[in-house]
Structures are given as C-alpha cells and as structure tokens.
Design an enzyme around this catalytic site. Structure first.
Site, PDB file in Angstrom:
ATOM      1  N   LYS A  77     -19.046 -32.173  52.629  1.00 26.90           N
ATOM      2  CA  LYS A  77     -17.697 -32.655  52.907  1.00 26.90           C
ATOM      3  C   LYS A  77     -17.743 -33.928  53.750  1.00 26.90           C
ATOM      4  CE  LYS A  77     -14.549 -30.894  51.578  1.00 26.90           C
ATOM      5  NZ  LYS A  77     -13.865 -31.063  50.260  1.00 26.90           N
ATOM      6  N   HIS A  95     -13.616 -38.329  49.757  1.00 26.19           N
ATOM      7  CA  HIS A  95     -12.164 -38.261  49.586  1.00 26.19           C
ATOM      8  C   HIS A  95     -11.463 -39.542  50.063  1.00 26.19           C
ATOM      9  CE1 HIS A  95     -12.695 -34.104  48.498  1.00 26.19           C
ATOM     10  NE2 HIS A  95     -13.256 -33.838  49.654  1.00 26.19           N
ATOM     11  N   GLN A 100      -5.973 -41.681  49.258  1.00 25.90           N
ATOM     12  CA  GLN A 100      -5.615 -40.637  50.219  1.00 25.90           C
ATOM     13  C   GLN A 100      -5.263 -41.277  51.559  1.00 25.90           C
ATOM     14  OE1 GLN A 100      -8.445 -40.614  48.326  1.00 25.90           O
ATOM     15  NE2 GLN A 100      -9.018 -38.536  47.697  1.00 25.90           N
ATOM     16  N   ARG A 130     -18.641 -37.030  31.835  1.00 23.34           N
ATOM     17  CA  ARG A 130     -18.425 -35.782  32.565  1.00 23.34           C
ATOM     18  C   ARG A 130     -19.202 -35.786  33.879  1.00 23.34           C
ATOM     19  NH1 ARG A 130     -16.150 -31.490  30.344  1.00 23.34           N
ATOM     20  NH2 ARG A 130     -17.362 -30.078  31.659  1.00 23.34           N
ATOM     21  N   GLY A 202     -10.402 -26.463  31.682  1.00 20.08           N
ATOM     22  CA  GLY A 202     -11.475 -27.062  32.477  1.00 20.08           C
ATOM     23  C   GLY A 202     -12.232 -26.011  33.262  1.00 20.08           C
ATOM     24  N   ASP A 226      -2.842 -26.352  29.238  1.00 23.01           N
ATOM     25  CA  ASP A 226      -3.677 -27.535  29.419  1.00 23.01           C
ATOM     26  C   ASP A 226      -2.906 -28.747  28.876  1.00 23.01           C
ATOM     27  OD1 ASP A 226      -6.769 -27.543  30.374  1.00 23.01           O
ATOM     28  OD2 ASP A 226      -6.352 -29.286  29.143  1.00 23.01           O
ATOM     29  N   THR A 230       1.383 -29.526  28.507  1.00 23.05           N
ATOM     30  CA  THR A 230       2.049 -30.399  29.488  1.00 23.05           C
ATOM     31  C   THR A 230       2.396 -31.773  28.926  1.00 23.05           C
ATOM     32  OG1 THR A 230      -0.092 -31.164  30.351  1.00 23.05           O
ATOM     33  CG2 THR A 230       0.904 -29.245  31.414  1.00 23.05           C
ATOM     34  N   TYR A 250      -7.464 -32.184  37.174  1.00 22.57           N
ATOM     35  CA  TYR A 250      -8.126 -33.277  37.870  1.00 22.57           C
ATOM     36  C   TYR A 250      -7.207 -34.485  37.752  1.00 22.57           C
ATOM     37  CZ  TYR A 250     -11.506 -36.688  39.430  1.00 22.57           C
ATOM     38  OH  TYR A 250     -12.137 -37.682  40.130  1.00 22.57           O
ATOM     39  N   ASP A 280      -4.345 -32.413  46.117  1.00 26.23           N
ATOM     40  CA  ASP A 280      -4.072 -33.848  46.257  1.00 26.23           C
ATOM     41  C   ASP A 280      -2.888 -34.061  47.190  1.00 26.23           C
ATOM     42  OD1 ASP A 280      -6.011 -35.221  44.524  1.00 26.23           O
ATOM     43  OD2 ASP A 280      -5.097 -34.022  42.942  1.00 26.23           O
ATOM     44  N   HIS A 319     -11.284 -27.020  50.313  1.00 25.05           N
ATOM     45  CA  HIS A 319     -12.673 -26.587  50.123  1.00 25.05           C
ATOM     46  C   HIS A 319     -12.716 -25.097  49.789  1.00 25.05           C
ATOM     47  CE1 HIS A 319     -13.371 -25.393  54.593  1.00 25.05           C
ATOM     48  NE2 HIS A 319     -12.115 -25.689  54.452  1.00 25.05           N
TER      49      HIS A 319
END
Length: 373
Positions: A77, A95, A100, A130, A202, A226, A230, A250, A280, A319
């Site tokens: 982290k 992050h 952010q 990926r 996912g 998925d 949407t 994601y 997020d 986390h």
C-alpha cells in the site's frame, strides 16, 4: 556485477497485514541470485522468522528511508503521508494516477528526489492489456462478506453501526462466520437478501458472487451484471430494488452513475447496503456518488444521510483483501513472481518498462508548483 537488492517494507496502513513478498516468493528470488532485505514487521501476516528461514536478511522497521539508493523498495500500500523527496525505485500501489485527492503531492515526491514509481496497479501484459497480478478476486470475496455481515447487523441491531472487524486466519473461518450472520438476518427478516454485483465477469466480481454462493445465497437471488447490462446507462432501478449492491468495476473513465440520491429516494427502495469494492471514493468519476468517506476495518461503514426505512450504509474499504491476508498475499505474490524475477534488468522488460513509461507520462501532468522542493 553486484546482485540486485530488494527491500521489503513493513506496511504502515492500519490493519494492513498483507505482504507483496511471501516466504515462498522470497526463497525463489534468493535462489535466483537476488538479495532480499525484509523489514521486521509487527503487522505482517507472515512471521519475520519465516523470511529469515529462507535466507532473507531482517532489517529494522522503516529502514527503507536510509537504504542505499540502488535498492528497490517493495511494498503493497501507499507510503506514509510525509513530504521528503523520494530517491529510490519503488514498487507498490500508490493510488495517485486517477486524480485522487492529493495525487499531486503524492506523485511529486518521486521526481523531486529522482525516484521512480512502478505502480503495481498498472503492471500490464502488453500483448493482452491485462494486469499481471491483482487482488481482485479476494477483494470481491471479502467485500461481499462484509456486505452480508452488515445487512444482518442492520436487522439484528437496528440503529447501531457495524463494529470494527478483524482479519480471518483463512477462508473457511470467514465463510463459517458469514453463514452465521446470514442465518441471523434471515431469521429476523424472513428472507435471504437479493444481491446485485456489477462487474460480475471480472476477477473481483467472480469473488463477490462466489462468496454469496458459498454462504448459501441461491444463484437466483444474485443479479450478475457486467457491461451488457449497464450499457444503457444508469441510474438503475434494479440496484434500488436489491438489498445489497456490490460494485466491482474497474473505473478508468467517466460513466453514468449506477445510483444517485434521487434514485435512492424513489418509493419502494429495498437497498440497505452498498459495498463499493472499487473504493473510488475521491475519484470525480465515481459512479456511486452517495458518500465521500473511505471507511476502514475499525469503522467499516458510513451512513448515507437522509435515508430511513430502511437506512442505507456504505462500505468503502480500499484494502478489503486484508480480511484474508495470508491467502491473498500468496496468490498475488505468486502471480507477480515471474516479473519480480526480471527486476535485475527491469528497464528492458516490457511489463516494468510499461509501468515506467506511464509514470513518466503522469509526472508530465504535474503542476510546476508541486515539483518545487
């Protein structure tokens, strides 16, 4: 040529027990000629002695700050919130690439000291795009577990926020505990919850669905959504009509909101728990804009103000896999190992070179003021 030295940090984030390196992957690195220094850690799920037993050198907690510049600093982290310039090559989840809150301060520390960030979130196979290693499955699994625990708690302890939670020794212990919670909630309400998982195809979404099935929620009670579901754009009434919403997408660009305050105030709302596994929280594109606080294992939920009958609370722990620290660390580190073994020439490895290129691109977007020492 001197061997490449990796320095494993002790994590500073509260209740973060995972580790980017495990005794197993550390042994593989040492066998391949690397030197691995491991900070003594009071929080890591693995005992210090498990690392020294495979040949790692134990060093003081926090000693990465004074390590030789050529040592590669490995963690999981983000670093502690400090301001001094960073001079090493760092590998961790920082992050700070998706706007952010405070991203400029975090990112600018690296170029200010001549350091480099190789962000674990953005290690990608250039052939497929990926990620080469991720905690997604465990994040979804743990997020669903806490969402069900909170659903049952709301029913059996109305008006009381869910108390703090601790990590579990293994998956079986977690599943056993959540089965008890689910049974208590069912006894109180006379039903099992309907759960909607968005991002269900996912890794994260599969984990969320699997936990629901393992604790006894039948598949017909789980909406597995998925991209196809949407595509029409939200907000979605199906979320409001479910008891639990687990967001596993994601987020990489702006999309229509999945749910918002107007949709939540519509008549007939059943929704009482949102677990935003994506977390997020401060991202301006967050498709679940009903909260602004990142929650923690000590305080797992935050209420959505102004909603009663039923009340609605959000879990936004960033986390979640630390709920199962040993298993999630083993899985992640094993997936990462083939690329860790290339760190002695990382600039010529396409995965690490791609991460470095992205770092340079993000640094180029920093305001000039942020780069001043």
């Amino acid at each position: 040529m001197a061997p490449t030295v990796l320095h494993l940090r002790s994590e500073d984030k509260p209740l973060e027990h995972r580790s980017a390196l495990t005794p197993t992957t550390t042994k593989a690195l040492i066998d391949a000629g690397y030197v691995v220094n491991v900070e003594k850690s009071p929080v890591r799920i693995f005992d210090d002695e498990e690392f020294s037993a495979v040949g790692a050198t134990l060093v003081p907690t926090g000693s990465w700050r004074d390590a030789p510049t050529e040592h590669i600093i490995v963690g999981l982290k983000e670093l502690p919130e400090e301001t001094f310039p960073l001079r090493h090559t760092f590998i961790h989840f920082a992050h700070c690439y998706k706007q952010q809150r405070g991203w400029e301060t975090v990112l600018a520390r690296f170029p200010r000291g001549g350091g480099v960030l190789l962000d674990l979130e953005f290690l990608q196979d250039p052939a497929t795009g990926r990620r080469v290693a991720a905690f997604g499955y465990q994040a979804g699994f743990s997020g669903s577990a806490l969402a069900i625990k909170n659903w049952a708690w709301q029913l059996t302890r109305p008006g009381e926020p869910l108390p703090g939670v601790e990590s579990y020794p293994n998956e079986d212990a977690l599943v056993t505990d959540i089965k008890k919670d689910l049974a208590a909630g069912q006894a109180k309400s006379g039903k099992l919850p309907r759960v909607i998982v968005i991002g269900a195809l996912g890794r994260c979404g599969r984990g969320a669905v699997d936990l629901c099935l393992k604790v006894g929620i039948p598949t017909e009670q789980i909406l597995k959504w998925d991209l196809a579901e949407t595509a029409k754009g939200g907000p979605f009434q199906e979320i409001v009509e479910s008891d639990i919403f687990v967001n596993c997408i994601y987020l990489s660009s702006k999309i229509p909101h999945f749910v918002d305050m107007d949709s939540l105030k519509a008549p007939g709302r059943q929704l009482s728990v949102v677990c935003d596994v994506s977390a997020d929280t401060t991202n301006p594109y967050n498709p679940v804009p009903i909260y602004t606080i990142a929650t923690t294992f000590s305080n797992p939920t935050v209420p959505v103000e102004g909603l009663e009958n039923p009340p609605l609370s959000v879990i936004s722990i960033d986390h979640l896999p630390s709920l199962l620290p040993r298993e999630s660390s083993e899985s992640f580190s094993n997936d990462l190992l083939p690329y860790l073994l290339k760190l002695n020439d990382w600039k010529n490895n396409p995965v690490w070179a791609g991460a470095y290129k992205l770092f340079q691109e993000k640094v180029a977007t920093l305001p000039e003021e942020a780069l001043k020492n």
